[in-house]
Design an enzyme around this catalytic site. Structure first.
Site, PDB file in Angstrom:
ATOM      1  N   ASN A  10      13.769 -16.264 -24.117  1.00  0.00           N
ATOM      2  CA  ASN A  10      13.410 -15.743 -22.793  1.00  0.00           C
ATOM      3  C   ASN A  10      14.702 -15.247 -22.129  1.00  0.00           C
ATOM      4  O   ASN A  10      15.535 -16.065 -21.725  1.00  0.00           O
ATOM      5  CB  ASN A  10      12.760 -16.872 -21.975  1.00  0.00           C
ATOM      6  CG  ASN A  10      12.526 -16.478 -20.529  1.00  0.00           C
ATOM      7  OD1 ASN A  10      12.688 -15.306 -20.151  1.00  0.00           O
ATOM      8  ND2 ASN A  10      12.142 -17.442 -19.710  1.00  0.00           N
ATOM      9  N   HIS A  93       6.034 -19.734 -15.762  1.00  0.00           N
ATOM     10  CA  HIS A  93       7.383 -20.293 -15.909  1.00  0.00           C
ATOM     11  C   HIS A  93       7.782 -20.964 -14.594  1.00  0.00           C
ATOM     12  O   HIS A  93       7.437 -20.482 -13.512  1.00  0.00           O
ATOM     13  CB  HIS A  93       8.373 -19.185 -16.280  1.00  0.00           C
ATOM     14  CG  HIS A  93       9.698 -19.735 -16.719  1.00  0.00           C
ATOM     15  ND1 HIS A  93      10.624 -20.204 -15.823  1.00  0.00           N
ATOM     16  CD2 HIS A  93      10.225 -19.924 -17.949  1.00  0.00           C
ATOM     17  CE1 HIS A  93      11.686 -20.657 -16.504  1.00  0.00           C
ATOM     18  NE2 HIS A  93      11.464 -20.497 -17.792  1.00  0.00           N
ATOM     19  N   GLU A  95      10.432 -20.990 -13.017  1.00  0.00           N
ATOM     20  CA  GLU A  95      11.188 -20.135 -12.081  1.00  0.00           C
ATOM     21  C   GLU A  95      10.247 -19.247 -11.282  1.00  0.00           C
ATOM     22  O   GLU A  95      10.501 -18.959 -10.102  1.00  0.00           O
ATOM     23  CB  GLU A  95      12.234 -19.322 -12.862  1.00  0.00           C
ATOM     24  CG  GLU A  95      13.393 -20.224 -13.290  1.00  0.00           C
ATOM     25  CD  GLU A  95      14.108 -19.805 -14.548  1.00  0.00           C
ATOM     26  OE1 GLU A  95      13.928 -18.652 -15.006  1.00  0.00           O
ATOM     27  OE2 GLU A  95      14.860 -20.636 -15.103  1.00  0.00           O
ATOM     28  N   SER A 213      17.513 -26.104 -22.124  1.00  0.00           N
ATOM     29  CA  SER A 213      18.846 -26.388 -22.690  1.00  0.00           C
ATOM     30  C   SER A 213      18.857 -26.552 -24.208  1.00  0.00           C
ATOM     31  O   SER A 213      19.613 -27.360 -24.752  1.00  0.00           O
ATOM     32  CB  SER A 213      19.461 -27.613 -22.013  1.00  0.00           C
ATOM     33  OG  SER A 213      19.707 -27.335 -20.636  1.00  0.00           O
TER      34      SER A 213
HETATM   35  P1  13P Z   1      17.648 -22.596 -20.848  1.00  0.00           P
HETATM   36  O1  13P Z   1      17.506 -22.577 -22.364  1.00  0.00           O
HETATM   37  O2  13P Z   1      18.696 -21.669 -20.357  1.00  0.00           O
HETATM   38  O3  13P Z   1      17.784 -24.001 -20.352  1.00  0.00           O
HETATM   39  O4  13P Z   1      16.277 -22.026 -20.259  1.00  0.00           O
HETATM   40  C1  13P Z   1      15.073 -22.543 -20.710  1.00  0.00           C
HETATM   41  C2  13P Z   1      13.975 -21.698 -20.195  1.00  0.00           C
HETATM   42  O5  13P Z   1      13.681 -21.701 -19.007  1.00  0.00           O
HETATM   43  C3  13P Z   1      13.264 -20.847 -21.152  1.00  0.00           C
HETATM   44  O6  13P Z   1      12.113 -20.302 -20.602  1.00  0.00           O
END
Ligand code: 13P
Length: 255
Positions: A10, A93, A95, A213
């Site tokens: 992503n 998601h 976010e 992560s």
């Molecule tokens: P990171 O791998 O940067 O922690 O992000 C995870 C994520 O939100 C994938 O959709």
């Protein structure tokens, strides 16, 4: 596991055409590491170019509007994403849930419209740190699944091909912190039980990705956790070097 591990990058709001070289390099690695199903979800502006230049990997979007079309300035419908070359779309998601106040009631129609347009859908769920500390993680995630997953006639067949769940604990995204393998296994087992409750037997085959992560250094351990069918990768998917390290770890997992 019968299905290949599914490793999805992503790119979030990162990437201009200068990053197409990374996509091409990821595509070449996918050709070599055929035991793994690989996909990228770039910003919508790059979907068409990646589809053209990286023919083997899957390409998807990071969101869609629930409506087929209409007066929704700035939004993109699932059918438009399909037309641009997308195979799937991520919805819900954390976010977007945070930045755009997307509730389950907003996410679920997006998932339905993705299926109606012929796209697969990756539905994201995950608890905040506060919810985990309060012992509410499994309850919160079960509620998100019940509220966000598409149900009804659109999901009558090929459920496991069309629907993917990504478990992304909010506190593990972009922080370098990850749950223990035991905690990931416990949550993935709880998600599996909920999927079977919602979809019956078909729910047993739906892939559940872990996200938060994931790096080349921890991918092997995280991917070995119970019921983990792949990974949804943010930061470490932005360069071929680190993303291919994760894909290689997934290829090694199944021997
Ligand atoms: P990171 O791998 O940067 O922690 O992000 C995870 C994520 O939100 C994938 O959709």
């Amino acid at each position: 596991m019968a299905q290949r591990p599914y490793i999805v990058g992503n790119w979030k709001m990162h990437g201009t055409r200068s990053m197409l070289a990374e996509a091409r390099a990821i595509d070449r690695a996918a050709e070599r590491l055929i035991k793994v199903e690989v996909a990228l979800a770039p910003p919508a502006t790059l979907i068409h170019a990646i589809r053209k230049e990286a023919g083997l990997i899957g390409v998807g979007a990071q969101d869609c509007h629930a409506a087929e079309g209409g007066a929704h300035t700035g939004d993109i419908s699932a059918a438009m994403l399909k037309d641009a070359g997308a195979d799937f779309v991520i919805v819900g998601h954390s976010e977007r849930r945070a930045d755009h106040c997307e509730s389950d009631a907003i996410v679920q129609p997006k998932a339905r419209s993705a299926l109606a347009a012929g796209l697969a859908v990756i539905v994201c769920v995950g608890e905040t740190e506060q919810q985990r500390n309060a012992g509410e993680a499994e309850r919160v995630v079960a509620g998100q699944l019940a509220g966000s997953l598409p149900q009804g006639d659109l999901v009558a067949d090929k459920i496991a091909e069309k629907i993917i769940v990504a478990y992304e604990p909010v506190w593990a995204i972009g922080t370098g912190r990850v749950p223990t393998v035991e905690d990931i296994g416990a949550m993935h087992r709880a998600i599996r039980a909920k999927l079977v409750e919602i979809y019956g037997e078909a729910g047993a085959a739906i892939r559940i990705l872990y996200g938060g992560s994931v790096k080349p250094e921890n991918a092997a351990e995280l991917l070995a956790a119970d019921e983990v069918g792949g990974a949804l990768v943010g930061g470490a998917s932005l360069t071929a070097e680190s993303f291919v390290g994760i894909i290689a770890a997934a290829a090694d997992r199944d021997g």
